[in-house]
Design an enzyme around this catalytic site. Structure first.
Site, PDB file in Angstrom:
ATOM      1  N   GLU A  78     -62.285  11.560   9.005  1.00  0.00           N
ATOM      2  CA  GLU A  78     -61.203  12.476   8.613  1.00  0.00           C
ATOM      3  C   GLU A  78     -61.767  13.723   7.933  1.00  0.00           C
ATOM      4  OE1 GLU A  78     -58.751  14.108   9.413  1.00  0.00           O
ATOM      5  OE2 GLU A  78     -57.283  12.489   9.290  1.00  0.00           O
ATOM      6  N   ASP A  90     -54.566  12.420  12.902  1.00  0.00           N
ATOM      7  CA  ASP A  90     -53.298  13.154  12.763  1.00  0.00           C
ATOM      8  C   ASP A  90     -52.680  13.406  14.137  1.00  0.00           C
ATOM      9  OD1 ASP A  90     -54.988  15.017  13.866  1.00  0.00           O
ATOM     10  OD2 ASP A  90     -54.624  16.565  12.361  1.00  0.00           O
TER      11      ASP A  90
END
Ligand SMILES: *[C@@H]1O[C@H](CO)[C@@H](O)[C@H](O)[C@H]1NC(C)=O
Ligand SMILES: *[C@@H]1O[C@H](CO)[C@@H](O)[C@H](O)[C@H]1NC(C)=O
Ligand SMILES: *[C@@H]1O[C@H](CO)[C@@H](O)[C@H](O)[C@H]1NC(C)=O
Length: 499
Positions: free
Chosen positions: A222, A298
């Site tokens: 991430e 995401d």
């Protein structure tokens, strides 16, 4: 004495050969908590469903299981269920018994150009391969395609240890974010550094990079694809050149590793093993335990790649366990098979494409400038008009297992798709162009002739719609994807060129 010990050795060997990757991880004390494959069972005793397909004709679904316990998927069952229509992979089942199935990824923080935010499903027959000579299908994922599970059981959270591997097509990738398989946010939104731990494969240079020009196996943790301890360049992370790739990422408190190898031969190499990234948020990790395939945490869905099999484990697998898993993958004997079927569309020939829909059987694929359309062509047309409906078949610019179509009136220009419309353009030097100009002729969907599938978007085929040329998907979001007449509008009689 000699006889009985050699009998013992053969029994042990038989047990070892029969063990699946997840049996091996279990023996190593790091059992699979998710096991996904459309090509084979990952436990020697597994006889359940590997995946579900949904077909365009009536939205009916069927499950595809292995041919035998621990065996290769029953591709013939899929072929017969999907005959004369199109099929998509709607569920990739978890073989671990924990119910961690992968389904169409829901909207997230990034949804790209999608109509309702859900990612697309993969064509069921986009990635044919053989395993030990038996046909099976991988998951060929175009940009916009994604699978996910946000409510898992047993997947690592927080700083818990885990391992994972994926077998991928080492020649199918791009530089977009992010072709991932592994642990991600349960919200499908970026919740910060260290909230993911997934295998990444591709040529993204937005964060870390490795040696050469890629593609690379990296870890998506991430807000960073890591090839080493920083998001900079780690020259020990080598570019991948194998057609079949085994990619590994594993992590435990304070430590993580990247490994890779040729899934068809030989052993794994370690490309990184060491400390967590030297940036706040990655030590300790804050893993959330969702599972993603083909997208970022995401839902960033611009990437492409092909997945054959992969697992996630509880605990940090030993190198010895991973070496045995790699030997098992090599023994499965992944190999390529033909991407084309139906009537031969031979490189070097000059062809025309006649429509088969009742409205339009005197119309052929032609072009007016860059626009591809269908027009009536007869012997009365001028030779320039006849040439505009004539095409030279050349080896696929983006993949020589398929073909490209060069305009006979404009040598050096080829049919390519752009925003799903067909155009005649000259190459612009990009990998994207060569892929968008590569098509795989397959047996005609309506039972005659040929359908011409876009190599990079295997759910999309040459279609005429209001006499304009597109690559259309059955029931997709655009008007030209309309299910009515889809099979006929995507089926062509490939004949001799006019000129
Ligand atoms: C299949 O389902 C979709 C989505 O619900 C629907 O739009 C479409 O009309 C259905 N197709 C058929 C052939 O039933
Ligand atoms: C569609 O194709 C089938 C098979 O060739 C043919 O029998 C049928 O008449 C066609 N229908 C239309 C409306 O084009
Ligand atoms: C062939 O001639 C017909 C009749 O003039 C015309 O409609 C058609 O567009 C021509 N075909 C091409 C490829 O230009």
């Amino acid at each position: 004495m000699f006889q009985s010990s050699s009998l013992l050795v053969s029994c042990l060997l038989a047990t070892l050969v029969a063990a699946g990757p997840c049996d091996i991880y279990s023996s190593g004390g790091t059992p699979c908590v998710a096991a996904h494959s459309t090509t084979r069972a990952l436990y020697s005793a597994f006889t359940g469903s590997l995946y579900e397909v949904i077909r365009g004709a009536d939205n009916a679904t069927t499950n595809i299981a292995p041919l035998s316990a621990g065996g290769v998927a029953d591709a013939a069952a899929q072929d017969s269920f999907c005959a004369r229509t199109t099929c998509l992979i709607s569920i990739i089942y978890d073989q671990s018994g924990r119910g961690n199935h992968l389904t169409q990824a829901p909207p997230g923080g990034f949804n790209g150009p999608l109509v309702n935010g859900y990612d697309y499903l993969a064509a069921a027959d986009g990635a044919p391969v053989t395993l030990n000579g038996q046909k099976a299908y991988g998951v060929f994922m175009s940009p916009g395609t994604g699978y996910r599970n946000d409510a898992t059981s047993g997947i690592a959270t927080g700083d818990e240890a885990e391992g994972m591997y994926a077998v991928l097509d080492g020649t199918h990738y791009n530089g977009a974010c992010c072709y991932d398989y592994g642990n991600a946010e349960v919200s499908a939104h970026d919740t910060g550094n260290g909230h993911m731990e997934a295998i990444y494969f591709g040529t993204s240079t937005s964060w870390g990079t490795g040696a050469g020009s890629g593609p690379w196996v990296m870890a998506d943790m991430e807000n960073g694809l890591f090839s080493g301890v920083t998001t900079g360049n780690d020259a020990a992370d080598l570019s991948i050149t194998w057609r079949f790739l085994t990619a590994i990422v594993k992590g435990e408190p304070g430590t993580w590793a990247i490994k890779a190898g040729n899934a068809a031969s030989g052993a794994l190499s370690t490309y990184y093993s060491g400390a967590r990234p030297d940036v706040s948020g990655y030590n300790p990790m804050s893993k959330e335990g969702a599972i993603i395939l083909g997208i970022g945490g995401d839902n960033s869905n611009g990437a492409q790649g092909t997945f054959y099999e992969g697992v996630m484990t509880s605990g940090y697998p030993s190198d010895a366990t991973e070496a045995s898993v790699q030997a098992n993958i090599v023994a499965a004997k992944y190999a390529t098979t033909s991407l084309v079927s139906g009537p031969a569309v031979s490189v070097g020939s000059a062809v025309s494409f006649r429509a088969t829909t009742a409205c339009c059987t005197t119309r052929y694929i032609a072009h007016t400038g860059a626009t591809v359309n269908t027009q009536v062509v007869t012997a009365s047309n001028t030779s320039a008009e006849q040439l505009s409906a004539s095409w030279t078949v050349v080896a696929g610019l983006g993949n020589s297992a398929c073909v490209s179509f060069e305009a006979r009136d404009t040598p050096g220009s080829y049919i390519r798709h752009y925003a799903f419309a067909l155009l005649v353009n000259a190459p612009d030097g990009t990998k994207q162009f060569t892929e968008d100009a590569t098509f795989c002729p397959v047996a005609g969907i309506n039972g005659e002739g040929s359908s011409i599938r876009a190599w990079g978007y295997p759910s999309h085929y040459f279609r005429h719609y209001d006499d304009i040329g597109y690559v259309a998907s059955n029931g997709g979001p655009a008007a030209f994807d309309a299910p009515a007449l889809f099979n006929n509008d995507t089926t062509w009689i490939v004949g001799a060129a006019f000129a």
